[in-house]
Design a protein around this motif. Structure first.
Motif, mmCIF file in Angstrom:
data_model
loop_
_atom_site.group_PDB
_atom_site.id
_atom_site.type_symbol
_atom_site.label_atom_id
_atom_site.label_comp_id
_atom_site.label_asym_id
_atom_site.label_seq_id
_atom_site.Cartn_x
_atom_site.Cartn_y
_atom_site.Cartn_z
ATOM 1 N N GLU A 79 -28.064 13.285 -49.610
ATOM 2 C CA GLU A 79 -29.386 13.143 -48.984
ATOM 3 C C GLU A 79 -30.405 14.017 -49.701
ATOM 4 O O GLU A 79 -30.171 15.185 -49.975
ATOM 5 N N GLY A 80 -31.513 13.390 -50.027
ATOM 6 C CA GLY A 80 -32.590 14.116 -50.678
ATOM 7 C C GLY A 80 -32.470 14.114 -52.184
ATOM 8 O O GLY A 80 -33.362 14.576 -52.880
ATOM 9 N N PRO B 6 -36.966 8.824 -53.053
ATOM 10 C CA PRO B 6 -37.275 8.361 -51.689
ATOM 11 C C PRO B 6 -37.952 6.984 -51.707
ATOM 12 O O PRO B 6 -38.919 6.769 -52.440
ATOM 13 N N ARG C 231 -41.766 5.707 -52.011
ATOM 14 C CA ARG C 231 -42.431 6.641 -51.110
ATOM 15 C C ARG C 231 -42.651 7.941 -51.894
ATOM 16 O O ARG C 231 -41.710 8.497 -52.454
ATOM 17 N N GLN D 50 -35.546 6.426 -46.641
ATOM 18 C CA GLN D 50 -35.960 7.383 -45.627
ATOM 19 C C GLN D 50 -35.657 6.830 -44.248
ATOM 20 O O GLN D 50 -35.818 5.618 -43.996
ATOM 21 N N ASP D 51 -35.226 7.681 -43.346
ATOM 22 C CA ASP D 51 -34.842 7.268 -41.998
ATOM 23 C C ASP D 51 -35.991 6.548 -41.307
ATOM 24 O O ASP D 51 -37.119 7.042 -41.262
ATOM 25 N N ASP E 59 -37.594 4.023 -42.149
ATOM 26 C CA ASP E 59 -38.668 3.505 -42.992
ATOM 27 C C ASP E 59 -38.350 2.080 -43.411
ATOM 28 O O ASP E 59 -38.065 1.793 -44.574
#
Length: 367
Positions: free
Chosen positions: A32-33, A37, A347, A361-362, A364
């Motif tokens: 994650e990350g 994104p 994003r 992204q959560d 999105d």
């Protein structure tokens, strides 16, 4: 010093070993990350209406160049340009002196013919009585009967001539055939006019404007999408509002030079606000159709080279698509994607490229 140098050399190798999947195992998702994104936009299937635009000119419901009904000098014109007339209102008159004389002559001719017919009838009755007593011959009887038939025919002709003379006298006054506006006055009083002239015999022009028609043309490629009854919105130069109507007439003739077809859209005009000759713009609204639609921001490229990015096992992959713009700014997918598929949109400031790992992204997901 030597230990530190060896440790710094082994550290990258240990990291690489920890991130590499064992043989036969699926690669791990990016932490994650760590990926670029992105958001997701879904290809949706919905009903779309694509307006068809056409331009043209406003025409009157009826236009008539009114001329005299009998030969003669135009004695008086009762109307001016801009006047409103009702059906039956007098427009102008031809000098009627000669026509009054003709009525007089026909009246006298009718009286003469009537007298001759009455005399012929009396002669026939008298000769028939004499023939019954054997005094008059059969030939004489037949002659009086023939004379009576001729007299009756002359009487009928005299009546017809009188009716014609009266009609011509009545026709010296020309009246409006329908409620209309006077839009042109061709001549003034004193001009000799003849009814047999092929052109230039009009005195005034009338237009029926309580209903007008927007005569517009559209490209022939839209022929299959429009027809009689297709809803339409019309805007007219000089009038600050929109008129709703529908196609009343679809001309069967196609203009081979302009490759266009002609439509006629009626518009009610009770206060005669709309004038014939004004420029008109029509927006036709054909039936809705089902289309695959995608947000325009999700499509990259220009011209015929359009493409999107999709995620395959967490990696962005480029996919070619064929699209066409829709009136609301979105794009219709003609080839390359199916309903429900999701397309990547960046994003942040990092641009997408094929082969980049991505992280959605959560929450999105745009539909």
């Amino acid at each position: 010093m030597r230990r530190r140098s060896l440790g710094s050399m082994l550290a990258p190798a240990l990291v690489w070993l920890s991130c590499t999947a064992a043989p036969g195992e699926a690669p791990e998702e990016a932490p994650e990350g760590k990926g670029v994104p992105v958001g997701l936009v879904e290809v949706t299937q919905r009903e779309v209406v694509e307006p068809i635009l056409g331009t043209g000119t406003i025409a009157a419901h009826k236009t008539t160049d009114v001329g005299p009904r009998v030969d003669g000098i135009i004695e008086e014109i009762f109307v001016r340009v801009g006047d409103r007339v009702e059906a039956g209102d007098p427009l102008f008159c031809t000098r009627d002196v000669d026509y009054r004389i003709r009525v007089d002559e026909a009246l006298h001719a009718l009286r003469l013919a009537k007298a001759e017919a009455e005399k012929a009838a009396r002669d026939r009755e008298r000769v028939e009585q004499l023939h019954a007593r054997g005094v008059a011959s059969s030939e004489q009887t037949e002659d009086t009967r023939t004379a009576e038939t001729i007299a009756k025919a002359r009487l009928g002709a005299a009546r017809t001539a009188l009716a014609r003379a009266r009609q011509e006298l009545d026709d010296t006054v020309v009246r409006a055939p329908y409620a209309a506006a006077v839009t042109r006055r061709q001549i003034d009083e004193g001009v000799m006019m003849r009814t047999m002239l092929m052109g230039g015999s009009a005195v005034v022009q009338l237009m029926k404007l309580d209903i007008v028609a927007a005569i517009v043309t559209i490209p022939e490629i839209h022929l299959g999408r429009v027809g009689v009854g297709t809803p339409a919105r019309v805007r007219i130069d000089g009038i600050d509002r929109e008129f709703e109507s529908e196609v009343l007439i679809l001309n069967d003739r196609v203009d081979p030079a302009a490759r266009s077809i002609e439509l006629r859209i009626p518009i009610r005009n009770p206060d005669l606000e709309i004038k014939a000759g004004l420029f008109a713009r029509a927006e036709l609204l054909p039936p809705a159709r089902t289309a695959l639609v995608l947000d325009a921001d999700a499509v990259r490229g220009v011209g015929g080279d359009r493409y999107v990015y999709v995620s395959e096992e967490g990696v962005a992959q480029r996919r070619a698509v064929e699209v066409r713009p829709l009136p609301d700014g979105s794009l219709e997918i003609e080839r390359g994607l199916a309903a429900g598929q999701r397309v990547l949109v960046p994003r942040g400031e990092t641009a997408l490229a094929a082969g980049l790992r991505v992280a959605v992204q959560d929450g999105d997901v745009a539909l």
